[in-house]
Design a protein around this motif. Sequence first.
Motif, PDB file in Angstrom:
ATOM      1  N   ILE A  49       0.838  -1.188   0.000  1.00 42.54           N
ATOM      2  CA  ILE A  49       0.000   0.000   0.000  1.00 42.54           C
ATOM      3  C   ILE A  49       0.883   1.252   0.000  1.00 42.54           C
ATOM      4  N   ASP A  50       0.614   2.160  -0.940  1.00 44.50           N
ATOM      5  CA  ASP A  50       1.293   3.450  -0.968  1.00 44.50           C
ATOM      6  C   ASP A  50       0.602   4.346   0.069  1.00 44.50           C
ATOM      7  N   THR A  51       1.121   4.344   1.291  1.00 45.60           N
ATOM      8  CA  THR A  51       0.454   5.023   2.400  1.00 45.60           C
ATOM      9  C   THR A  51       0.367   6.533   2.204  1.00 45.60           C
ATOM     10  N   GLN A  52       1.352   7.129   1.546  1.00 43.51           N
ATOM     11  CA  GLN A  52       1.313   8.572   1.321  1.00 43.51           C
ATOM     12  C   GLN A  52       0.208   8.937   0.338  1.00 43.51           C
ATOM     13  N   ALA A  53       0.079   8.133  -0.724  1.00 43.08           N
ATOM     14  CA  ALA A  53      -0.988   8.379  -1.699  1.00 43.08           C
ATOM     15  C   ALA A  53      -2.359   8.203  -1.035  1.00 43.08           C
ATOM     16  N   GLU A  54      -2.470   7.190  -0.175  1.00 43.82           N
ATOM     17  CA  GLU A  54      -3.723   6.958   0.536  1.00 43.82           C
ATOM     18  C   GLU A  54      -4.044   8.145   1.441  1.00 43.82           C
ATOM     19  N   LYS A  55      -3.032   8.648   2.162  1.00 40.42           N
ATOM     20  CA  LYS A  55      -3.236   9.771   3.063  1.00 40.42           C
ATOM     21  C   LYS A  55      -3.652  11.021   2.297  1.00 40.42           C
ATOM     22  N   ASP A  56      -2.987  11.282   1.164  1.00 39.79           N
ATOM     23  CA  ASP A  56      -3.322  12.463   0.358  1.00 39.79           C
ATOM     24  C   ASP A  56      -4.771  12.377  -0.136  1.00 39.79           C
ATOM     25  N   PHE A  57      -5.181  11.185  -0.537  1.00 41.18           N
ATOM     26  CA  PHE A  57      -6.535  10.931  -1.035  1.00 41.18           C
ATOM     27  C   PHE A  57      -7.560  11.207   0.066  1.00 41.18           C
ATOM     28  N   VAL A  58      -7.302  10.692   1.259  1.00 37.92           N
ATOM     29  CA  VAL A  58      -8.228  10.862   2.376  1.00 37.92           C
ATOM     30  C   VAL A  58      -8.301  12.329   2.803  1.00 37.92           C
ATOM     31  N   GLU A  59      -7.147  12.979   2.911  1.00 32.84           N
ATOM     32  CA  GLU A  59      -7.138  14.374   3.363  1.00 32.84           C
ATOM     33  C   GLU A  59      -7.824  15.293   2.368  1.00 32.84           C
ATOM     34  N   LEU A  60      -7.721  14.977   1.083  1.00 31.07           N
ATOM     35  CA  LEU A  60      -8.413  15.763   0.061  1.00 31.07           C
ATOM     36  C   LEU A  60      -9.924  15.658   0.239  1.00 31.07           C
ATOM     37  N   LEU A  61     -10.402  14.443   0.473  1.00 36.37           N
ATOM     38  CA  LEU A  61     -11.834  14.246   0.669  1.00 36.37           C
ATOM     39  C   LEU A  61     -12.313  14.874   1.982  1.00 36.37           C
ATOM     40  N   MET A  62     -11.503  14.755   3.028  1.00 38.45           N
ATOM     41  CA  MET A  62     -11.868  15.378   4.308  1.00 38.45           C
ATOM     42  C   MET A  62     -11.983  16.891   4.176  1.00 38.45           C
ATOM     43  N   GLU A  63     -11.054  17.479   3.431  1.00 40.26           N
ATOM     44  CA  GLU A  63     -11.090  18.927   3.227  1.00 40.26           C
ATOM     45  C   GLU A  63     -12.316  19.323   2.417  1.00 40.26           C
ATOM     46  N   ARG A  64     -12.593  18.533   1.367  1.00 40.68           N
ATOM     47  CA  ARG A  64     -13.728  18.871   0.493  1.00 40.68           C
ATOM     48  C   ARG A  64     -15.055  18.761   1.243  1.00 40.68           C
ATOM     49  N   LEU A  65     -15.192  17.754   2.095  1.00 41.68           N
ATOM     50  CA  LEU A  65     -16.441  17.570   2.825  1.00 41.68           C
ATOM     51  C   LEU A  65     -16.445  18.282   4.173  1.00 41.68           C
ATOM     52  N   GLN A  66     -15.337  18.972   4.489  1.00 40.94           N
ATOM     53  CA  GLN A  66     -15.204  19.723   5.733  1.00 40.94           C
ATOM     54  C   GLN A  66     -15.480  18.850   6.952  1.00 40.94           C
ATOM     55  N   VAL A  67     -14.814  17.687   6.989  1.00 43.48           N
ATOM     56  CA  VAL A  67     -14.910  16.794   8.139  1.00 43.48           C
ATOM     57  C   VAL A  67     -14.129  17.415   9.298  1.00 43.48           C
ATOM     58  N   LYS A  68     -14.796  17.631  10.421  1.00 45.19           N
ATOM     59  CA  LYS A  68     -14.154  18.256  11.570  1.00 45.19           C
ATOM     60  C   LYS A  68     -13.482  17.194  12.437  1.00 45.19           C
TER      61      LYS A  68
END
Length: 493
Positions: A364-383
Amino acid sequence: MEVVMNGITKSFGTNYVLRGVDFTIKAGEVHALMGENGAGKSTLMNILTGLHKPDAGEILIDGNQKQFDSPKEAEKFGLSFIHQEMNTWPEMTVVENLFLGNEIKNAIGWLDNNKMRALADETFRELGVTLDLDEEVKNLSVGQQQMIEIAKSLLSDGEVIIMDEPTAALTEREIEVLFRIIQNLKEKNVAIIYISHRMEEIFKISDRITVMRDGVSVDTKRTADTTNDEVVRKMVGRDLADYYPAKTSTIGAVVFEAKQLSSERKFQDVSFQVKAGEIVGFSGLMGAGRTEIMRSIFGIDPLDGGEIFLEDKKITISDPNDAIRQGIGFLTENRKEEGLILDYSISENISLPSIDGFRKNGLIDTQAEKDFVELLMERLQVKAEGCEDIVSGLSGGNQQKVVLAKWIGIGSKVLILDEPTRGVDVGAKREIYQLMNELADRGVAIIMVSSDLPEVLGVSDRIVVVHEGKISGELQRGEATEEKIMKLATGVM
């Protein structure tokens, strides 16, 4: 009973949830407690009922200082809490759930089943609900489970009843019954603390409103002395131009089609289409079969007959993995039971359906996974403090955003949303509606099941109404009204 909470503060580690909250509930009133998800409403009520201890502040009951050591002690004292997330035991029957911990015994110490069943029948009649007392709760819908929670509270004879999103899974008819019960309780001098994100309910049922924001009680006013817009502004700290953002997507060709779907005793001969960029709302009374149709399409429950087409090609869905591979996502109505793995992190929950896309040479490319998750969290404004936060620690609205992020992340062609804003505050609701519009702009075909009629009317391009397991009618956005929907939902021609 009068309850006064003064200067209540509470932190969990470095997370300050309450920063000095004042709240008063008087006998015979309905006091609405408003605020965005994460404002601290549930924490305040958990402190009142003894689940948490305050770091500072005092609680006065009828002028005497009081702090409960447990919710059970609070309940015996006369404070009952109907939680947003159901506290039912799935493997137990309806009557067993109703009296769990409060069993009635006869003179020789045996369970008095006849008396418990009689009381259960009487309470459900008062609620206008028909339930098989011997049915296991796991076989009931979320709305039916919510009615069990309400019934339990009525059986406790509480002097203060806390209702946290009590109508989130109820139909319009059941909501009217609940409001009649609340009025009857008021006349008996029972105090109701009413937590809801449905503005129309607050202004219909409450006497006073307290608004919380970021762990502070911002204001308390008589409901008659404030307005919808003023409450929203105090909740979010800004004005919301409108609740339902304008939809501008171009509706394209048919993406999804169901033909004559049937499932024994649940629904029959269900046929409908959804086009690219279209939001189709499914409306109907609780138990009409809306959720059952969607669960069968996604492969959770079996179909007895019918065909499913995706982009003009007939497809077979035997289980949810088949549906996901074909490009169908499903946000279920019960996020805690079916939408999330609560003891996993935000990152693990969001990336789980997409995990194969992050594999390189078997790792698993953990950095790519993290970037993917953080992008979605930012877009959906997950607190949250970060993507490694455990999902169970998030507010209900943020948990809902995590489930949405999961399905957005896999690039679904068809997205089924079952009660997508249940238990979500007004600001987060608008964010979800805006996100739905953006997905429609990208050509995603969206099916939305909702019991909230204003939401159905405000968001949908087209509305399909289900009555007793069959489609009773279909309305275009321009012609749809609450009255027309309810006529179709109740079988009135």
